[in-house]
Write a protein that holds these residues in place. Sequence first.
Motif, PDB file in Angstrom:
ATOM      1  N   LYS A 112       0.828  -1.210   0.000  1.00 16.82           N
ATOM      2  CA  LYS A 112       0.000   0.000   0.000  1.00 16.82           C
ATOM      3  C   LYS A 112       0.860   1.257   0.000  1.00 16.82           C
ATOM      4  CE  LYS A 112      -4.032  -2.040   2.300  1.00 16.82           C
ATOM      5  NZ  LYS A 112      -4.906  -2.026   3.500  1.00 16.82           N
ATOM      6  N   SER A 113       1.932   1.232   0.799  1.00 14.15           N
ATOM      7  CA  SER A 113       2.806   2.396   0.867  1.00 14.15           C
ATOM      8  C   SER A 113       3.473   2.664  -0.477  1.00 14.15           C
ATOM      9  CB  SER A 113       3.869   2.177   1.947  1.00 14.15           C
ATOM     10  OG  SER A 113       4.730   3.288   2.035  1.00 14.15           O
ATOM     11  N   VAL A 114       3.960   1.600  -1.119  1.00 11.62           N
ATOM     12  CA  VAL A 114       4.614   1.762  -2.415  1.00 11.62           C
ATOM     13  C   VAL A 114       3.611   2.200  -3.468  1.00 11.62           C
ATOM     14  CG1 VAL A 114       5.868   0.575  -4.243  1.00 11.62           C
ATOM     15  CG2 VAL A 114       6.435   0.126  -1.863  1.00 11.62           C
ATOM     16  N   ALA A 115       2.403   1.643  -3.420  1.00 12.74           N
ATOM     17  CA  ALA A 115       1.369   2.030  -4.389  1.00 12.74           C
ATOM     18  C   ALA A 115       1.021   3.507  -4.246  1.00 12.74           C
ATOM     19  CB  ALA A 115       0.130   1.165  -4.199  1.00 12.74           C
ATOM     20  N   ALA A 116       0.927   3.973  -3.005  1.00 12.72           N
ATOM     21  CA  ALA A 116       0.641   5.398  -2.790  1.00 12.72           C
ATOM     22  C   ALA A 116       1.763   6.266  -3.346  1.00 12.72           C
ATOM     23  CB  ALA A 116       0.453   5.671  -1.296  1.00 12.72           C
ATOM     24  N   ARG A 117       2.997   5.813  -3.175  1.00 15.36           N
ATOM     25  CA  ARG A 117       4.126   6.579  -3.705  1.00 15.36           C
ATOM     26  C   ARG A 117       4.071   6.654  -5.230  1.00 15.36           C
ATOM     27  NH1 ARG A 117       9.613   3.663  -3.051  1.00 15.36           N
ATOM     28  NH2 ARG A 117       8.715   2.528  -4.806  1.00 15.36           N
ATOM     29  N   GLU A 118       3.748   5.522  -5.867  1.00 18.44           N
ATOM     30  CA  GLU A 118       3.706   5.513  -7.333  1.00 18.44           C
ATOM     31  C   GLU A 118       2.528   6.328  -7.866  1.00 18.44           C
ATOM     32  OE1 GLU A 118       6.101   4.420  -9.259  1.00 18.44           O
ATOM     33  OE2 GLU A 118       7.163   3.971  -7.406  1.00 18.44           O
ATOM     34  N   ILE A 119       1.409   6.299  -7.156  1.00 20.51           N
ATOM     35  CA  ILE A 119       0.271   7.140  -7.547  1.00 20.51           C
ATOM     36  C   ILE A 119       0.656   8.608  -7.412  1.00 20.51           C
ATOM     37  CG2 ILE A 119      -2.025   7.893  -6.794  1.00 20.51           C
ATOM     38  CD1 ILE A 119      -2.685   4.972  -6.269  1.00 20.51           C
ATOM     39  N   ARG A 120       1.397   8.914  -6.359  1.00 19.26           N
ATOM     40  CA  ARG A 120       1.892  10.283  -6.150  1.00 19.26           C
ATOM     41  C   ARG A 120       2.678  10.767  -7.370  1.00 19.26           C
ATOM     42  NH1 ARG A 120       6.197  11.728  -1.280  1.00 19.26           N
ATOM     43  NH2 ARG A 120       6.900  13.749  -2.076  1.00 19.26           N
ATOM     44  N   PHE A 121       3.598   9.929  -7.871  1.00 18.91           N
ATOM     45  CA  PHE A 121       4.420  10.337  -8.996  1.00 18.91           C
ATOM     46  C   PHE A 121       3.645  10.298 -10.311  1.00 18.91           C
ATOM     47  CE2 PHE A 121       7.988   8.718  -6.186  1.00 18.91           C
ATOM     48  CZ  PHE A 121       8.378   9.989  -5.805  1.00 18.91           C
ATOM     49  N   LEU A 122       2.785   9.302 -10.466  1.00 17.02           N
ATOM     50  CA  LEU A 122       2.016   9.190 -11.708  1.00 17.02           C
ATOM     51  C   LEU A 122       1.033  10.350 -11.841  1.00 17.02           C
ATOM     52  CD1 LEU A 122       1.628   7.346 -14.170  1.00 17.02           C
ATOM     53  CD2 LEU A 122      -0.128   6.114 -12.878  1.00 17.02           C
ATOM     54  N   ALA A 123       0.444  10.761 -10.715  1.00 17.27           N
ATOM     55  CA  ALA A 123      -0.528  11.861 -10.741  1.00 17.27           C
ATOM     56  C   ALA A 123       0.140  13.210 -10.933  1.00 17.27           C
ATOM     57  CB  ALA A 123      -1.335  11.874  -9.445  1.00 17.27           C
ATOM     58  N   LYS A 124       1.458  13.238 -10.812  1.00 18.62           N
ATOM     59  CA  LYS A 124       2.176  14.499 -11.005  1.00 18.62           C
ATOM     60  C   LYS A 124       2.197  14.906 -12.471  1.00 18.62           C
ATOM     61  CE  LYS A 124       6.716  16.599 -10.325  1.00 18.62           C
ATOM     62  NZ  LYS A 124       8.135  16.354 -10.011  1.00 18.62           N
ATOM     63  N   ILE A 125       2.035  13.929 -13.369  1.00 21.74           N
ATOM     64  CA  ILE A 125       2.225  14.166 -14.800  1.00 21.74           C
ATOM     65  C   ILE A 125       0.894  14.082 -15.527  1.00 21.74           C
ATOM     66  CG2 ILE A 125       3.501  13.452 -16.850  1.00 21.74           C
ATOM     67  CD1 ILE A 125       5.383  11.907 -14.936  1.00 21.74           C
TER      68      ILE A 125
ATOM     69  N   SER B  16       0.582   9.429   0.650  1.00 19.16           N
ATOM     70  CA  SER B  16      -0.859   9.473   0.403  1.00 19.16           C
ATOM     71  C   SER B  16      -1.376  10.908   0.324  1.00 19.16           C
ATOM     72  CB  SER B  16      -1.616   8.692   1.485  1.00 19.16           C
ATOM     73  OG  SER B  16      -1.325   9.205   2.776  1.00 19.16           O
ATOM     74  N   VAL B  17      -0.907  11.795   1.205  1.00 22.41           N
ATOM     75  CA  VAL B  17      -1.405  13.171   1.165  1.00 22.41           C
ATOM     76  C   VAL B  17      -0.866  13.899  -0.069  1.00 22.41           C
ATOM     77  CG1 VAL B  17       0.427  14.294   2.524  1.00 22.41           C
ATOM     78  CG2 VAL B  17      -1.905  15.191   2.580  1.00 22.41           C
ATOM     79  N   THR B  18       0.363  13.567  -0.490  1.00 21.80           N
ATOM     80  CA  THR B  18       0.906  14.196  -1.694  1.00 21.80           C
ATOM     81  C   THR B  18       0.190  13.676  -2.932  1.00 21.80           C
ATOM     82  OG1 THR B  18       3.047  14.282  -0.577  1.00 21.80           O
ATOM     83  CG2 THR B  18       3.024  14.778  -2.919  1.00 21.80           C
ATOM     84  N   ALA B  19      -0.152  12.387  -2.927  1.00 23.18           N
ATOM     85  CA  ALA B  19      -0.953  11.845  -4.031  1.00 23.18           C
ATOM     86  C   ALA B  19      -2.304  12.553  -4.093  1.00 23.18           C
ATOM     87  CB  ALA B  19      -1.145  10.344  -3.844  1.00 23.18           C
ATOM     88  N   MET B  20      -2.906  12.796  -2.929  1.00 22.79           N
ATOM     89  CA  MET B  20      -4.193  13.494  -2.891  1.00 22.79           C
ATOM     90  C   MET B  20      -4.047  14.913  -3.432  1.00 22.79           C
ATOM     91  SD  MET B  20      -7.205  12.379  -1.848  1.00 22.79           S
ATOM     92  CE  MET B  20      -7.019  11.296  -0.438  1.00 22.79           C
ATOM     93  N   LEU B  21      -2.944  15.567  -3.094  1.00 17.40           N
ATOM     94  CA  LEU B  21      -2.682  16.908  -3.614  1.00 17.40           C
ATOM     95  C   LEU B  21      -2.609  16.893  -5.137  1.00 17.40           C
ATOM     96  CD1 LEU B  21      -1.678  19.854  -3.681  1.00 17.40           C
ATOM     97  CD2 LEU B  21       0.607  18.997  -3.108  1.00 17.40           C
ATOM     98  N   ASN B  22      -1.821  15.977  -5.688  1.00 17.52           N
ATOM     99  CA  ASN B  22      -1.658  15.930  -7.135  1.00 17.52           C
ATOM    100  C   ASN B  22      -2.961  15.579  -7.850  1.00 17.52           C
ATOM    101  OD1 ASN B  22       1.004  16.593  -6.760  1.00 17.52           O
ATOM    102  ND2 ASN B  22       1.775  14.509  -6.987  1.00 17.52           N
ATOM    103  N   LEU B  23      -3.751  14.714  -7.246  1.00 23.81           N
ATOM    104  CA  LEU B  23      -5.049  14.378  -7.839  1.00 23.81           C
ATOM    105  C   LEU B  23      -5.991  15.577  -7.810  1.00 23.81           C
ATOM    106  CD1 LEU B  23      -5.654  10.812  -6.340  1.00 23.81           C
ATOM    107  CD2 LEU B  23      -5.127  11.363  -8.711  1.00 23.81           C
TER     108      LEU B  23
END
Length: 722
Positions: free
Chosen positions: A412-425, A457-464
């Motif tokens: 879950k932690s790694v998935a959140a990190r990858e969503i964070r980076f994927l949602a950046k672009i 997770s919070v950074t992924a939420m920001l990017n989304l």
Amino acid sequence: MASAAIFSSLRRRRSPSLEVLLAPADLSDVALVQSLASISVELVSCFSGKSFFLQRKNSRSLIRRIGVFVVLLEFLRDSGRNLPPTAVLCFKELYLVLYRSMILLDYCTQSGKLWLLLQNRSISGHFQDLNQEIYTLLDVLPVKDLKLNEDIKEQIELLQRQARRDCLFVDKHDEAMRVQLFSFLLEFDKGRVPSRTQLKIFFMEKLKIRDAKSCRAEIEYLEEQVAKHEGDDLEPPVSMLNGFIALTRYCRFLLYRVESEQDEFEDGISKKLRKKNKKDLITPEIAGTFAAIPKDFCCPISLDLMKDPVITSTGQTFDRCSILRWVQEGHVTCPKTGQMLAHTKLVPNRVLRNLINQWCTAHGIAYEPPEAIDSSTEFLPAASPSKAVIEANKATSALLVQDLRDGSQSAKSVAAREIRFLAKIGKENRALIAEAGAIPYLIELLSSNNPVSQENSVTAMLNLSIYDKNKSRIMEEGGCLKSIVEVLRFWHTAEARENAAATLFSLSAVHDYKKRIAGEEGAVEAISGLLRNGTSRGKKDAVMVLFNLSTHAENCAVMVESGAVATLVCALGDEGVAEEAAGALALIARQPLGASAVLGEESVVGDLIGMMRSGTPRGKENAVSALLELCRSGGTAAMERILRAPALVGLLQTLLFTGTKRARRKAASLARVFRRSENGSLHLRGLGQGYVFAAANSSVNMSSGFAGDVSMPVSISVPASS
């Protein structure tokens, strides 16, 4: 051309000086031969034992041929004979051949496997070019005049015959893998997901990419090449390279086990500790000696010193790399004003660049201005991702959400990190991730005791949240707003705290959400706390949230009761956030309750007067706007207090003549309010001429419309966080 771009990249990446290798003009014959013998021996010994995953035959053939030169050069070195003039010229040319051989062989051992595979034909062409150069050199070399022994002479003649017969060699096995890699991308382009079995055989057995870490390294290398060769004529083109990046990212989560939770936790924590230790090395006394960078020299997006300032269609200046990244992430508005970009042309701000250069020189700071670029061709990239990229990222999003739902805490932690980076672009990725159902599962991680999981997770939420349609998805998801505020209140890392504030800033762009955010328990208090004691970036996010919340009239009471007013007044003394703080106070002061709270702060009038004296143009606008609203809503006592402020008349006079259009309008309005007061005319003697000037040159609008009364500090959009 693609080949030129590759060799240009190699020269930048490797450090040996080309001038040293190409300038043996002052060497004697003996020294020349000794230098060449030493270089060729080192080259052969360095690469003979290395494993070449691709270009094996071409690499080994080149090393063997350089080995023949080793034998020749060692013989000439030991003999000590003088060289014929033609031989001297040939051996000087050999410097270039050895240099190009060195960087090409190094390139084949150090580059990513996928990148080498994609460049297979081009790299084979470079080996063929070197073979042709060796043949030309040997054809000119006066072998008879060198008085070689028979053994060496036979080796040279054999090498000549081989070089003469050589033609371009492309390894069939390597080329078959390259074709198969393209076939996977074609599958995605047709809307189909490639077979897991075929992907596993290709990546794990053929390419021998054994684990997730190695796969991530391949992705990062491809991303590095895309960034490094931006604007070059690459083959395959950048749009296709992005497709291969998306394909490899999908395979990483499809085929490989993610890193352990402990490793992930320790990696994140160690980074935080390293940052903390670096900060601890600088005492407050030493830190105070560093030169403060003028605010106008910093990019509004990155907050860093601008290296290449450019002007957009809205008239705002940004660092080129920051504004390019902003548009590549899918934004169509100016990040400072919120206005739509009328066109995508960038104009270099040469005046500002020169000022930055002068300032850096005066303070002993290294500054390298960019190479001159033709302004007529400076357009922001606006290309949409290909269908293959979208389909691959869609498949990746589904895998990541599956890990968020069913995986271990590590997964879950790694998935959140990858969503964070994927949602950046790109907005497309933000839409795909939200549509795949990531938001409810990210909410669960916001309350995680693992600092890395919470931050990701919070950074992924920001990017989304940057994607407008996702704002409603986030706000409508039960408990999501509360969880974001909880991160802001009870954060594990400073970055998590700042990104929680940035998320609220993004969400507060929607007017209907401003009241909900302000009404969430502890939200405004936590934002105020960040404005008081956060980093420069955190303070910027916090003051922008308070500004946005202040635009909703019903939030005035909350802003007063939570202590936000006092915090905003304190922020007037901080150059980095003073403009926005003054704007927020002007909005709060529109209502009697707000004006009373603002005037309850003893220093507020003096601080606003100080901004009128030495603030930025926009800061002066907001300061005079705040004073105007205090006079309108604060009653006679407020007006008398402001009128007694030292230097007010002179500052109003200055603004009426030299201020911006909005500042002149506000100053004229404030002067009119004063003149209508009982004692105002006694304080404003000599202001008449300036007032007439301002009234004639500014369309004084006495309405309370938002856009006309307060200078907007920045866009309601926020840049994606890495």
